[in-house]
Design a protein around this motif. Structure first.
Motif, PDB file in Angstrom:
ATOM      1  N   SER A 104      34.561  47.311  49.136  1.00 39.24           N
ATOM      2  CA  SER A 104      34.595  46.813  47.714  1.00 39.24           C
ATOM      3  C   SER A 104      33.902  45.723  47.372  1.00 39.24           C
ATOM      4  O   SER A 104      33.311  45.019  48.081  1.00 39.24           O
ATOM      5  CB  SER A 104      35.840  46.676  47.159  1.00 39.24           C
ATOM      6  OG  SER A 104      36.485  45.806  48.094  1.00 39.24           O
ATOM      7  N   VAL A 105      33.155  45.692  46.008  1.00 39.48           N
ATOM      8  CA  VAL A 105      32.620  44.624  45.349  1.00 39.48           C
ATOM      9  C   VAL A 105      33.514  44.319  44.257  1.00 39.48           C
ATOM     10  O   VAL A 105      34.023  45.158  43.657  1.00 39.48           O
ATOM     11  CB  VAL A 105      31.108  45.017  45.223  1.00 39.48           C
ATOM     12  CG1 VAL A 105      30.986  46.034  44.086  1.00 39.48           C
ATOM     13  CG2 VAL A 105      30.633  43.721  44.403  1.00 39.48           C
ATOM     14  N   HIS A 106      33.754  43.077  44.094  1.00 33.37           N
ATOM     15  CA  HIS A 106      34.836  42.622  42.928  1.00 33.37           C
ATOM     16  C   HIS A 106      34.229  41.766  41.763  1.00 33.37           C
ATOM     17  O   HIS A 106      32.963  41.184  42.236  1.00 33.37           O
ATOM     18  CB  HIS A 106      35.749  41.641  43.628  1.00 33.37           C
ATOM     19  CG  HIS A 106      36.354  42.305  44.785  1.00 33.37           C
ATOM     20  ND1 HIS A 106      37.726  42.854  44.608  1.00 33.37           N
ATOM     21  CD2 HIS A 106      35.976  42.562  46.220  1.00 33.37           C
ATOM     22  CE1 HIS A 106      38.034  43.560  45.984  1.00 33.37           C
ATOM     23  NE2 HIS A 106      36.978  43.275  46.612  1.00 33.37           N
ATOM     24  N   PHE A 107      34.669  42.086  40.631  1.00 33.15           N
ATOM     25  CA  PHE A 107      33.932  41.193  39.360  1.00 33.15           C
ATOM     26  C   PHE A 107      35.070  40.580  38.505  1.00 33.15           C
ATOM     27  O   PHE A 107      36.291  40.917  38.507  1.00 33.15           O
ATOM     28  CB  PHE A 107      33.234  42.309  38.588  1.00 33.15           C
ATOM     29  CG  PHE A 107      32.342  43.227  39.455  1.00 33.15           C
ATOM     30  CD1 PHE A 107      31.198  42.838  39.543  1.00 33.15           C
ATOM     31  CD2 PHE A 107      32.778  44.185  39.868  1.00 33.15           C
ATOM     32  CE1 PHE A 107      30.216  43.401  40.334  1.00 33.15           C
ATOM     33  CE2 PHE A 107      31.876  45.326  40.403  1.00 33.15           C
ATOM     34  CZ  PHE A 107      30.658  44.670  40.680  1.00 33.15           C
ATOM     35  N   ARG A 108      34.870  39.734  38.026  1.00 31.31           N
ATOM     36  CA  ARG A 108      35.590  38.861  36.937  1.00 31.31           C
ATOM     37  C   ARG A 108      35.140  39.030  35.714  1.00 31.31           C
ATOM     38  O   ARG A 108      34.141  39.247  35.340  1.00 31.31           O
ATOM     39  CB  ARG A 108      35.516  37.322  37.253  1.00 31.31           C
ATOM     40  CG  ARG A 108      35.915  36.886  38.528  1.00 31.31           C
ATOM     41  CD  ARG A 108      36.975  35.876  38.407  1.00 31.31           C
ATOM     42  NE  ARG A 108      37.489  35.214  39.768  1.00 31.31           N
ATOM     43  CZ  ARG A 108      38.695  35.975  40.142  1.00 31.31           C
ATOM     44  NH1 ARG A 108      39.646  36.469  39.380  1.00 31.31           N
ATOM     45  NH2 ARG A 108      39.195  35.434  41.441  1.00 31.31           N
ATOM     46  N   LEU A 109      36.249  39.267  34.778  1.00 33.44           N
ATOM     47  CA  LEU A 109      36.077  39.653  33.599  1.00 33.44           C
ATOM     48  C   LEU A 109      35.157  38.626  32.719  1.00 33.44           C
ATOM     49  O   LEU A 109      34.643  38.765  31.699  1.00 33.44           O
ATOM     50  CB  LEU A 109      37.551  40.019  32.441  1.00 33.44           C
ATOM     51  CG  LEU A 109      38.048  41.177  33.083  1.00 33.44           C
ATOM     52  CD1 LEU A 109      39.537  41.287  32.528  1.00 33.44           C
ATOM     53  CD2 LEU A 109      37.447  42.536  32.656  1.00 33.44           C
ATOM     54  N   SER A 110      35.379  37.458  33.113  1.00 33.92           N
ATOM     55  CA  SER A 110      34.736  36.204  32.482  1.00 33.92           C
ATOM     56  C   SER A 110      33.480  36.169  33.032  1.00 33.92           C
ATOM     57  O   SER A 110      32.680  35.200  32.242  1.00 33.92           O
ATOM     58  CB  SER A 110      35.641  34.892  32.742  1.00 33.92           C
ATOM     59  OG  SER A 110      35.738  34.911  34.030  1.00 33.92           O
ATOM     60  N   ASP A 111      33.043  36.723  33.820  1.00 38.03           N
ATOM     61  CA  ASP A 111      31.411  36.732  34.239  1.00 38.03           C
ATOM     62  C   ASP A 111      30.677  37.752  33.567  1.00 38.03           C
ATOM     63  O   ASP A 111      31.110  38.723  33.397  1.00 38.03           O
ATOM     64  CB  ASP A 111      31.375  36.861  35.913  1.00 38.03           C
ATOM     65  CG  ASP A 111      32.123  35.487  36.596  1.00 38.03           C
ATOM     66  OD1 ASP A 111      32.279  34.619  36.097  1.00 38.03           O
ATOM     67  OD2 ASP A 111      32.430  35.849  37.685  1.00 38.03           O
ATOM     68  N   PRO A 112      29.318  37.320  33.460  1.00 33.98           N
ATOM     69  CA  PRO A 112      28.348  38.617  33.092  1.00 33.98           C
ATOM     70  C   PRO A 112      28.445  39.628  34.044  1.00 33.98           C
ATOM     71  O   PRO A 112      28.276  39.368  35.340  1.00 33.98           O
ATOM     72  CB  PRO A 112      26.792  37.941  33.034  1.00 33.98           C
ATOM     73  CG  PRO A 112      27.308  36.430  33.213  1.00 33.98           C
ATOM     74  CD  PRO A 112      28.603  36.067  33.787  1.00 33.98           C
TER      75      PRO A 112
END
Length: 138
Positions: A104-112
Motif C-alpha cells: 500500500s501507499v498512504h495519503f493524508r487528507l490535509s496534504d496535496p
C-alpha cells in the motif's frame, strides 16, 4: 467499464472529506484506464468490502483497492497485491511517499494529492501483467 452499485454505497458511507478524496482517486483510476489503450476493460467491484478495480479483458493488470486507512499512516490508501513487485518499484521511484509494507501507499487528507505520482503508480498497476509478459529489451 462495469461497475457494482455497491461500490457507491460504500463510498457514500464515509465522512464527506474522505468520500471526496476516494471519489477523486476513483475518477483518476477510471480516467487512466479509459485513456490508455494498453489497459484492458476495467471492472469496478468490492473486494474485502473495499472499492476495487481490475482489468477484466484482457487481464493486463493487478487489482487496485482504495479505502480509508486504518493503519495510522494516513487517512486513505491505495492497495495492491502484496505478492507483486509494485510497491518496491514505487518506493524506489517515490521515496517521499508513505508506504505500508509491500501492499500500500498512504495519503493524508490535509496534504496535496500527488497526482503525477498516482498517475504513474496506477498505470503501473493496471499494466502490471502485460509489462511482466513483455520480453526484456536487449
Amino acid at each position: 467499464m462495469t461497475s457494482d452499485p455497491d461500490v457507491q454505497s460504500v463510498l457514500d458511507s464515509y465522512p464527506e472529506a474522505l468520500k471526496k478524496a476516494l471519489l477523486d482517486l476513483r475518477r483518476l483510476i477510471r480516467d487512466i484506464a479509459r485513456h490508455n489503450g494498453e489497459i484492458g476493460e476495467l471492472e469496478e467491484t468490492l473486494k474485502w468490502g473495499q472499492p476495487s478495480f481490475l482489468t477484466a479483458r484482457p487481464k493486463t493488470g493487478t487489482t487496485i483497492r482504495i479505502d480509508r486507512d486504518t493503519s495510522q499512516k494516513g487517512d486513505y490508501a491505495l492497495y495492491v497485491n502484496c505478492q507483486s513487485s509494485l510497491v518496491s518499484e514505487w518506493r524506489a521511484l517515490f521515496p517521499h511517499l508513505v508506504f505500508g509494507g509491500d501492499r500500500s501507499v498512504h495519503f493524508r487528507l490535509s496534504d496535496p494529492v500527488p497526482e503525477n505520482e498516482l498517475r504513474q503508480m496506477i498505470t503501473m498497476a493496471l499494466t502490471y501483467h502485460s509489462r511482466k509478459r513483455k520480453p526484456a529489451k536487449a
